[in-house]
Design a protein around this motif. Structure first.
Motif, PDB file in Angstrom:
ATOM      1  N   PHE A 186      -9.917 -18.051  -6.196  1.00 23.74           N
ATOM      2  CA  PHE A 186      -9.006 -19.178  -6.401  1.00 23.74           C
ATOM      3  C   PHE A 186      -9.768 -20.412  -6.875  1.00 23.74           C
ATOM      4  O   PHE A 186     -10.979 -20.527  -6.695  1.00 23.74           O
ATOM      5  CB  PHE A 186      -8.219 -19.497  -5.120  1.00 23.74           C
ATOM      6  CG  PHE A 186      -9.067 -19.955  -3.965  1.00 23.74           C
ATOM      7  CD1 PHE A 186      -9.271 -21.313  -3.727  1.00 23.74           C
ATOM      8  CD2 PHE A 186      -9.662 -19.047  -3.116  1.00 23.74           C
ATOM      9  CE1 PHE A 186     -10.043 -21.739  -2.666  1.00 23.74           C
ATOM     10  CE2 PHE A 186     -10.437 -19.465  -2.053  1.00 23.74           C
ATOM     11  CZ  PHE A 186     -10.628 -20.820  -1.827  1.00 23.74           C
ATOM     12  N   GLY A 187      -9.042 -21.320  -7.490  1.00 25.43           N
ATOM     13  CA  GLY A 187      -9.565 -22.623  -7.863  1.00 25.43           C
ATOM     14  C   GLY A 187      -8.984 -23.660  -6.926  1.00 25.43           C
ATOM     15  O   GLY A 187      -7.936 -23.429  -6.296  1.00 25.43           O
ATOM     16  N   TYR A 188      -9.643 -24.801  -6.804  1.00 32.05           N
ATOM     17  CA  TYR A 188      -9.142 -25.839  -5.905  1.00 32.05           C
ATOM     18  C   TYR A 188      -9.420 -27.232  -6.447  1.00 32.05           C
ATOM     19  O   TYR A 188     -10.360 -27.452  -7.190  1.00 32.05           O
ATOM     20  CB  TYR A 188      -9.749 -25.696  -4.499  1.00 32.05           C
ATOM     21  CG  TYR A 188     -11.202 -26.105  -4.394  1.00 32.05           C
ATOM     22  CD1 TYR A 188     -11.552 -27.392  -4.006  1.00 32.05           C
ATOM     23  CD2 TYR A 188     -12.222 -25.208  -4.678  1.00 32.05           C
ATOM     24  CE1 TYR A 188     -12.872 -27.770  -3.906  1.00 32.05           C
ATOM     25  CE2 TYR A 188     -13.546 -25.582  -4.580  1.00 32.05           C
ATOM     26  CZ  TYR A 188     -13.871 -26.865  -4.191  1.00 32.05           C
ATOM     27  OH  TYR A 188     -15.182 -27.243  -4.101  1.00 32.05           O
ATOM     28  N   LEU A 189      -8.548 -28.145  -6.053  1.00 27.09           N
ATOM     29  CA  LEU A 189      -8.736 -29.576  -6.269  1.00 27.09           C
ATOM     30  C   LEU A 189      -8.723 -30.200  -4.879  1.00 27.09           C
ATOM     31  O   LEU A 189      -7.697 -30.170  -4.191  1.00 27.09           O
ATOM     32  CB  LEU A 189      -7.614 -30.170  -7.124  1.00 27.09           C
ATOM     33  CG  LEU A 189      -7.598 -31.696  -7.220  1.00 27.09           C
ATOM     34  CD1 LEU A 189      -8.848 -32.195  -7.937  1.00 27.09           C
ATOM     35  CD2 LEU A 189      -6.362 -32.177  -7.926  1.00 27.09           C
ATOM     36  N   GLY A 190      -9.876 -30.715  -4.458  1.00 26.73           N
ATOM     37  CA  GLY A 190     -10.003 -31.243  -3.108  1.00 26.73           C
ATOM     38  C   GLY A 190      -9.937 -32.752  -3.062  1.00 26.73           C
ATOM     39  O   GLY A 190     -10.458 -33.434  -3.944  1.00 26.73           O
ATOM     40  N   ASN A 191      -9.290 -33.275  -2.032  1.00 24.04           N
ATOM     41  CA  ASN A 191      -9.204 -34.713  -1.749  1.00 24.04           C
ATOM     42  C   ASN A 191      -9.616 -34.914  -0.295  1.00 24.04           C
ATOM     43  O   ASN A 191      -9.058 -34.277   0.595  1.00 24.04           O
ATOM     44  CB  ASN A 191      -7.773 -35.214  -1.921  1.00 24.04           C
ATOM     45  CG  ASN A 191      -7.308 -35.141  -3.341  1.00 24.04           C
ATOM     46  OD1 ASN A 191      -7.673 -35.973  -4.145  1.00 24.04           O
ATOM     47  ND2 ASN A 191      -6.514 -34.124  -3.662  1.00 24.04           N
ATOM     48  N   ILE A 228      -5.270 -28.824  -3.226  1.00 29.15           N
ATOM     49  CA  ILE A 228      -4.363 -27.928  -3.942  1.00 29.15           C
ATOM     50  C   ILE A 228      -5.157 -26.682  -4.304  1.00 29.15           C
ATOM     51  O   ILE A 228      -6.269 -26.769  -4.821  1.00 29.15           O
ATOM     52  CB  ILE A 228      -3.800 -28.601  -5.204  1.00 29.15           C
ATOM     53  CG1 ILE A 228      -3.005 -29.838  -4.822  1.00 29.15           C
ATOM     54  CG2 ILE A 228      -2.947 -27.638  -5.997  1.00 29.15           C
ATOM     55  CD1 ILE A 228      -2.586 -30.689  -5.991  1.00 29.15           C
ATOM     56  N   LEU A 229      -4.592 -25.512  -4.000  1.00 29.20           N
ATOM     57  CA  LEU A 229      -5.240 -24.232  -4.268  1.00 29.20           C
ATOM     58  C   LEU A 229      -4.441 -23.466  -5.314  1.00 29.20           C
ATOM     59  O   LEU A 229      -3.209 -23.507  -5.316  1.00 29.20           O
ATOM     60  CB  LEU A 229      -5.315 -23.402  -2.985  1.00 29.20           C
ATOM     61  CG  LEU A 229      -5.877 -24.083  -1.749  1.00 29.20           C
ATOM     62  CD1 LEU A 229      -5.718 -23.188  -0.528  1.00 29.20           C
ATOM     63  CD2 LEU A 229      -7.324 -24.440  -1.953  1.00 29.20           C
TER      64      LEU A 229
END
Length: 170
Positions: A96-101, A83-84
């Motif tokens: 940007f910030g990110y949540l990586g999986n 998610i960006l």
């Protein structure tokens, strides 16, 4: 293991709902910056391989996938869904910030006695990145740094995370 699978599905569901709402809001406003990107990405918590990004305005998603089949019957699979969230945007650079999986699956070829080794690892990361608009409306180079938790499902350990990607925007 069932709880982790449910949490993963829940994250994917929430992100798709948020993206659909963001897409509805942005349909009326025309953007000069293309929302879709296709390219190659290498990341410890976001996946590696062929990558697709959808980043219309603020909230976006990135999907990355790489299957590798060995000639001896083994295989390696890397898949990522991130998610960006665009924090700041300019003509040349986006922050940007990110949540990586990132999920990796490794299966070795059957050995002499028929045993087959299967290894699954789930990695998650949180961080920030920049998109450099190398060729204003066509090419993005993405650099991301953050903090990751690796092998969440087996033997968790935390380390810095690094990601890089090259994207063609359309």
């Amino acid at each position: 293991m069932k709880i982790k699978a449910v949490l993963t599905v829940l994250i994917f569901f929430i992100s798709s709902v948020l993206l659909s709402q963001e897409g509805i809001k942005n349909e009326s406003t025309e953007s000069s910056n293309p929302a879709h990107s296709l390219g190659f990405h290498i990341g410890s918590t976001t996946g590696m391989g062929l990558s697709y990004r959808f980043l219309p305005k603020k909230l976006g998603i990135q999907a990355t996938f790489l299957p590798v089949f060995n000639g001896d019957g083994g295989m390696f699979l890397s898949s990522g869904l991130s998610i960006l969230y665009k924090l700041k945007s300019s003509r040349r650079v986006d922050l940007f910030g990110y949540l990586g999986n990132h999920l990796t699956y490794r299966e070795s070829a059957p050995g002499y006695y028929g045993e087959q080794n299967v290894n699954r690892n789930y990695h998650v990361g949180l961080g920030a990145g920049i998109n450099l608009h190398a060729w204003i409306d066509v090419l993005d180079i993405s650099f991301q740094m953050g903090y990751g938790v690796y092998s969440v499902n087996e033997n968790p350990r935390s380390l810095p995370a690094a990601e890089i990607g090259f994207y063609y925007k359309f």
